[in-house]
Enzyme design. Structure first.
Site, short mmCIF file in Angstrom:
data_model
loop_
_atom_site.label_atom_id
_atom_site.label_comp_id
_atom_site.label_asym_id
_atom_site.label_seq_id
_atom_site.Cartn_x
_atom_site.Cartn_y
_atom_site.Cartn_z
N ASP A 1 -38.62 0.12 -21.83
CA ASP A 1 -37.92 1.02 -22.89
C ASP A 1 -38.63 1.98 -23.58
O ASP A 1 -39.84 1.64 -23.64
CB ASP A 1 -37.21 0.18 -23.81
C1 LIG Z 1 -39.96 11.43 -23.60
C2 LIG Z 1 -39.14 11.18 -22.20
C3 LIG Z 1 -38.17 10.34 -21.84
N1 LIG Z 1 -37.53 10.24 -20.57
C4 LIG Z 1 -36.62 9.15 -20.44
C5 LIG Z 1 -37.15 8.01 -19.86
C6 LIG Z 1 -35.94 6.91 -20.15
O1 LIG Z 1 -35.10 7.15 -18.89
C7 LIG Z 1 -34.92 7.94 -21.34
C8 LIG Z 1 -35.33 6.64 -22.63
O2 LIG Z 1 -34.26 5.72 -22.35
P1 LIG Z 1 -34.19 4.19 -22.13
O3 LIG Z 1 -33.15 3.41 -23.02
O4 LIG Z 1 -35.91 3.86 -22.24
O5 LIG Z 1 -33.98 4.08 -20.65
P2 LIG Z 1 -32.58 4.61 -19.81
O6 LIG Z 1 -31.34 4.12 -20.84
O7 LIG Z 1 -32.89 5.87 -19.25
O8 LIG Z 1 -32.56 3.53 -18.51
P3 LIG Z 1 -32.66 1.79 -18.72
O9 LIG Z 1 -32.26 1.36 -20.08
O10 LIG Z 1 -31.20 1.65 -17.72
O11 LIG Z 1 -33.77 1.41 -18.43
O12 LIG Z 1 -35.93 8.73 -21.64
C9 LIG Z 1 -37.84 11.06 -19.66
O13 LIG Z 1 -37.19 11.14 -18.85
N2 LIG Z 1 -38.63 12.09 -20.13
C10 LIG Z 1 -39.69 12.31 -21.16
O14 LIG Z 1 -40.33 13.17 -21.23
#
Ligand SMILES: Cc1cn([C@H]2C[C@H](O)[C@@H](COP(=O)(O)OP(=O)(O)OP(=O)(O)O)O2)c(=O)[nH]c1=O
Length: 208
Positions: free
Chosen positions: A79
């Site tokens: 997360d």
């Molecule tokens: C800060 C940042 C975040 N992110 C993304 C990563 C995560 O996918 C998302 C944060 O949400 P999360 O809740 O961590 O993940 P998710 O809902 O996408 O996937 P899952 O719970 O099924 O594992 O933000 C980027 O892709 N690039 C960035 O620079």
């Protein structure tokens, strides 16, 4: 050395890509875990990220065990949270929430924390399952440029902000918002692969 099956408990295409690029073979089983945070957790973002990562992994662990475990299996949950002045920014609900987050991040340095939880499941001779668990979090820092309202709206109109913590993607158009960053770039994108493989080297024996 015996091979293990690796299951990524995530629907995030970024995590899928990062784990694949590290040479790990795995399958995906997304977890629809509870991501709500009480006040105690909100006050400690790193613990909050670890807790939600554990919830995601635990949900898939239950399913994997219910489907009957035949060989050693590692389940990975993660997360990512953006944290400014101790305040957690998750994914934006809409255009104005995304703009609001980016306005707050403008010209400032924030932390990106990814919690990771790996559960190692092993079938035992008596038909039970032994469970080992390793949970950690990693912090990177990102400094934003000073952004005008136009910069922010133009960016949010790309559509990239919506499923990203903090409303930006450093791996995409969002790189243009960033002045500099420190720490593991992959941690910002959603999975601190280097630390993960250092702490759980058995993942390198994946065989899915
Ligand atoms: C800060 C940042 C975040 N992110 C993304 C990563 C995560 O996918 C998302 C944060 O949400 P999360 O809740 O961590 O993940 P998710 O809902 O996408 O996937 P899952 O719970 O099924 O594992 O933000 C980027 O892709 N690039 C960035 O620079």
């Amino acid at each position: 050395m015996s091979k293990i099956e690796v299951v990524l408990a995530s629907s995030s295409p970024r995590r899928r890509q990062l784990l694949g690029e590290a040479g790990i073979r795995f399958r995906v089983q997304a977890a629809d875990a509870d991501e709500s945070l009480d006040d105690d957790l909100r006050a400690d973002p790193a613990r909050a990220a670890r807790t939600v990562a554990e919830r995601k992994a635990a949900m898939v662990v239950q399913q994997v065990i219910a489907d009957s475990l035949t060989h050693t299996t590692a389940v990975i949950g993660a997360d990512t949270m953006v944290v400014l002045d101790g305040q957690i920014f998750g994914k934006p609900q809409n255009f104005s929430a995304a703009c609001g987050m980016l306005r707050k991040l403008s010209g400032r340095t924030h932390q990106v924390i990814t919690g990771v939880s790996v559960w190692m499941l092993e079938p035992t001779a008596d038909g039970e399952v032994s469970i080992g668990r390793r949970t950690f979090s990693e912090v990177s820092e990102v400094t934003f440029k000073d952004l005008s309202d136009d910069d922010i709206k133009t960016y949010v109109h790309t559509g990239e902000a919506y499923d990203k913590a903090g409303s930006y993607a450093i791996q995409g158009e969002g790189a243009r918002l960033v002045a500099h960053w420190e720490g593991d770039w992959r941690n910002i994108v959603g999975l601190p692969v280097e630390t993960l493989l250092y702490l759980v080297p058995a993942l390198c024996e994946s065989d899915t």
